[in-house]
Design a protein around this motif. Structure first.
Motif, PDB file in Angstrom:
ATOM      1  N   ILE A 186      83.027  75.272  18.592  1.00  0.00           N
ATOM      2  CA  ILE A 186      82.860  76.567  19.248  1.00  0.00           C
ATOM      3  C   ILE A 186      83.984  76.747  20.248  1.00  0.00           C
ATOM      4  O   ILE A 186      84.173  75.931  21.148  1.00  0.00           O
ATOM      5  N   GLN A 187      84.750  77.809  20.059  1.00  0.00           N
ATOM      6  CA  GLN A 187      85.783  78.197  21.016  1.00  0.00           C
ATOM      7  C   GLN A 187      85.525  79.643  21.400  1.00  0.00           C
ATOM      8  O   GLN A 187      85.855  80.574  20.651  1.00  0.00           O
ATOM      9  N   ASP A 188      84.889  79.824  22.541  1.00  0.00           N
ATOM     10  CA  ASP A 188      84.486  81.146  23.002  1.00  0.00           C
ATOM     11  C   ASP A 188      83.613  81.833  21.951  1.00  0.00           C
ATOM     12  O   ASP A 188      82.530  81.353  21.665  1.00  0.00           O
ATOM     13  N   LEU A 189      84.088  82.922  21.327  1.00  0.00           N
ATOM     14  CA  LEU A 189      83.269  83.656  20.359  1.00  0.00           C
ATOM     15  C   LEU A 189      83.255  83.039  18.968  1.00  0.00           C
ATOM     16  O   LEU A 189      82.406  83.382  18.139  1.00  0.00           O
ATOM     17  N   HIS A 190      84.180  82.129  18.697  1.00  0.00           N
ATOM     18  CA  HIS A 190      84.375  81.626  17.340  1.00  0.00           C
ATOM     19  C   HIS A 190      83.557  80.357  17.094  1.00  0.00           C
ATOM     20  O   HIS A 190      83.672  79.374  17.833  1.00  0.00           O
ATOM     21  N   VAL A 191      82.741  80.385  16.046  1.00  0.00           N
ATOM     22  CA  VAL A 191      81.902  79.251  15.662  1.00  0.00           C
ATOM     23  C   VAL A 191      82.223  78.884  14.224  1.00  0.00           C
ATOM     24  O   VAL A 191      82.103  79.724  13.321  1.00  0.00           O
ATOM     25  N   THR A 192      82.657  77.651  13.993  1.00  0.00           N
ATOM     26  CA  THR A 192      83.020  77.202  12.648  1.00  0.00           C
ATOM     27  C   THR A 192      82.483  75.799  12.397  1.00  0.00           C
ATOM     28  O   THR A 192      82.275  75.020  13.330  1.00  0.00           O
ATOM     29  N   ASN A 193      82.276  75.480  11.129  1.00  0.00           N
ATOM     30  CA  ASN A 193      81.877  74.125  10.758  1.00  0.00           C
ATOM     31  C   ASN A 193      83.031  73.156  10.973  1.00  0.00           C
ATOM     32  O   ASN A 193      84.202  73.526  10.835  1.00  0.00           O
ATOM     33  N   VAL A 194      82.714  71.904  11.310  1.00  0.00           N
ATOM     34  CA  VAL A 194      83.736  70.881  11.464  1.00  0.00           C
ATOM     35  C   VAL A 194      83.161  69.552  10.987  1.00  0.00           C
ATOM     36  O   VAL A 194      81.970  69.279  11.158  1.00  0.00           O
ATOM     37  N   LEU A 195      83.996  68.735  10.365  1.00  0.00           N
ATOM     38  CA  LEU A 195      83.556  67.435   9.885  1.00  0.00           C
ATOM     39  C   LEU A 195      83.431  66.455  11.047  1.00  0.00           C
ATOM     40  O   LEU A 195      84.263  66.471  11.961  1.00  0.00           O
ATOM     41  N   PRO A 196      82.441  65.570  11.014  1.00  0.00           N
ATOM     42  CA  PRO A 196      82.304  64.585  12.101  1.00  0.00           C
ATOM     43  C   PRO A 196      83.512  63.671  12.213  1.00  0.00           C
ATOM     44  O   PRO A 196      83.824  63.176  13.302  1.00  0.00           O
ATOM     45  N   GLN A 197      84.228  63.445  11.089  1.00  0.00           N
ATOM     46  CA  GLN A 197      85.434  62.616  11.139  1.00  0.00           C
ATOM     47  C   GLN A 197      86.517  63.255  12.006  1.00  0.00           C
ATOM     48  O   GLN A 197      87.268  62.551  12.691  1.00  0.00           O
ATOM     49  N   LEU A 198      86.584  64.589  11.982  1.00  0.00           N
ATOM     50  CA  LEU A 198      87.568  65.289  12.807  1.00  0.00           C
ATOM     51  C   LEU A 198      87.141  65.335  14.268  1.00  0.00           C
ATOM     52  O   LEU A 198      87.984  65.350  15.164  1.00  0.00           O
ATOM     53  N   VAL A 199      85.845  65.347  14.500  1.00  0.00           N
ATOM     54  CA  VAL A 199      85.350  65.301  15.874  1.00  0.00           C
ATOM     55  C   VAL A 199      85.836  64.023  16.551  1.00  0.00           C
ATOM     56  O   VAL A 199      86.284  64.022  17.701  1.00  0.00           O
ATOM     57  N   ALA A 200      85.784  62.921  15.815  1.00  0.00           N
ATOM     58  CA  ALA A 200      86.148  61.615  16.365  1.00  0.00           C
ATOM     59  C   ALA A 200      87.644  61.462  16.599  1.00  0.00           C
ATOM     60  O   ALA A 200      88.073  60.482  17.220  1.00  0.00           O
TER      61      ALA A 200
END
Length: 486
Positions: free
Chosen positions: A458-472
């Motif tokens: 989530i970046q301000d108004l924008h909500v998108t799916n993200v892989l947990p591997q990229l979170v790390a």
């Protein structure tokens, strides 16, 4: 005139309403307790009606209740109504008030009180009681019951906003009013911490608290979890105003700031405003976030003798709401193509600060050793990336590799305290990230949606799916971990 007679024989229907046994009466003065204009401006005694002829003029697409509840003309916050035809805010409903004048001049006749949710027809002055208005009232002030709250983390369904946007309650974008992305990520992190969220979704828990900060924070969380929003996003404008006032403009709209400073201030201020004390579990803030650390301080010249019995060495236990982890200076490597190499370091390496053996050197020559003695239900970790000097702010871009699940703090807990802390494993719940240069970058957040076990960015108004591997692999700055079983 139309304002007196109205369409469809309004005057004649008024006669019928006096004879209607099912009419709902307002107070004996025909006047609600929140209106206080002069006697000359008081509305006349009117019975509530269920057949207002102006309901069809309501325009739900123009309604926005996220902004500060001020009259658009006088800028007062007393007795403010929203025009349900154009969405503008006006004071009062008696004669000589701005709402009354607006009704006459613009022929806009339906208004809702922004605090008690009563709906009135102006200039006639009667209250409108109609089930078709329930969605507007709920949008203005969402309410929750315990059973609904208990099912929130099991709900995988999307909601459809009036504007056609599909959204997940609790995973919803926030307006960046002006350089307020640092506020948005803190709100997004806090709104999914279960005990905090559950407390603020039930407004009865704090309805007697006079703090504007507490009230607007709770209102914003209820809107973020509202499954019946008219829009697919929410504006934190009222909370931003409350933060600015309560912090004496330390955090204000239009000026970027550090989210860890905001988070620390916000938790401590809300704790105090809720009547919390220094005692453990004295507010929902302390019961959720407070842990304890043992600090051993060695005075200058005593570094070779770490025993607490040594002269010049002291040990004390201190509560904390978050832990700060120091990132070592990034080496200036270049690869074969002369591009900078961004170093990486495991989270467990910088957690050694709390193993009771690794010493932290202070500028005054003292050395401190830390050991956890009580683990919080929700662990907030601050990865210290920014360093200020007299000229500019430096950012350490080192990637900290961290587990998304099963972060075990057993090795950092004082062994004698293990019986009091039987669960030592945590799962990541929220991950605040800073991207870009220290003075011009942006903040975004990764959040875990429990019901679907999916991650969202989530970046301000924008909500998108993200892989947990990229979170790390992100430039984590603040993380919130949930103790397993909490």
């Amino acid at each position: 005139t139309q304002s007196t007679w109205g369409p469809n024989g309004c005057m004649e229907s008024r006669k019928r309403e006096r004879e209607d046994n099912e009419s709902v009466q307002v107070d004996k003065n025909g006047y609600d307790d929140n209106d206080e204009p002069s006697n000359a401006s008081r509305p006349m005694n009117k019975a509530a009606r269920r057949d207002c002829p102006y309901l069809a003029t309501i325009n739900r697409h123009l309604l926005d209740f996220d902004f500060e509840k001020l009259c658009s003309i006088s800028l007062t916050n007393q007795n403010v109504y929203a025009c349900l035809v154009c969405g503008k805010y006006f004071q009062g409903r008696g004669k000589n008030t701005h709402a009354y004048t607006h009704a006459l001049e613009e022929d806009h006749n339906v208004f809702i009180h922004l605090h008690n949710q009563k709906v009135y027809c102006l200039p006639d002055g009667y209250e409108v009681v109609d089930a078709s208005l329930s969605d507007i009232k709920y949008y203005l002030s969402p309410t929750f019951i315990t059973d609904t709250i208990n099912r929130l983390d099991a709900n995988t369904a999307y909601s459809r906003a009036l504007d056609g946007t599909d959204y997940i309650p609790g995973v919803i974008g926030l307006n960046n009013v002006k350089n307020t992305d640092y506020v948005n990520v803190v709100i997004q992190a806090l709104c999914r911490i279960e005990p905090l969220r559950n407390f603020f979704l039930l407004s009865a828990n704090y309805e007697s608290v006079k703090s504007s900060l507490v009230q607007t924070f709770g209102e914003l969380l209820r809107k973020m979890w509202n499954p019946r929003n008219f829009k697919g996003h929410v504006s934190p404008h009222e909370l931003l105003q409350a933060i600015s006032v309560a912090s004496e403009k330390k955090f204000r709209i239009g000026a970027s700031s550090d989210p860890i400073q905001l988070l620390s201030w916000l938790l401590n201020t809300v704790h105090k405003d809720l009547g919390g004390s220094k005692k453990k579990n004295s507010s929902v803030i302390y019961s959720t976030f407070q842990g304890e650390v043992e600090v051993t301080t060695e005075k200058s010249g005593q570094a070779d003798q770490p025993s607490a019995a040594t002269s010049g060495t002291s040990t004390q236990r201190s509560p904390f709401l978050y832990l700060t982890l120091d990132v070592p200076s990034a080496p200036l490597f270049k690869d074969a193509s002369q591009k900078n190499i961004i170093p990486q370091i495991p989270l467990f390496t910088i957690l050694k600060k709390f193993d009771g053996e690794t010493a932290t050197e202070l500028l005054n020559g003292e050395r401190k050793r830390f050991r956890l003695t009580s683990l919080p239900r929700y662990l907030v970790v601050h990865i210290k990336r920014f360093a200020k000097n007299n000229f500019f702010i430096e950012k350490n871009p080192t990637i900290v590799n961290f587990p998304v699940k099963n972060l075990d703090l057993k090795d950092y807990l004082l062994p004698s305290e293990l019986p009091n802390n039987p669960v030592t494993k945590y799962d990541l719940l929220a991950n605040i990230v800073h991207e870009g240069k220290p003075d011009s970058g942006v903040y975004k957040i990764h959040v875990h949606h429990k019901a679907s076990d999916l991650w969202y960015e989530i970046q301000d108004l924008h909500v998108t799916n993200v892989l947990p591997q990229l979170v790390a692999l992100s430039e984590a700055y603040i993380q919130v971990y949930e103790r397993q079983g909490s």
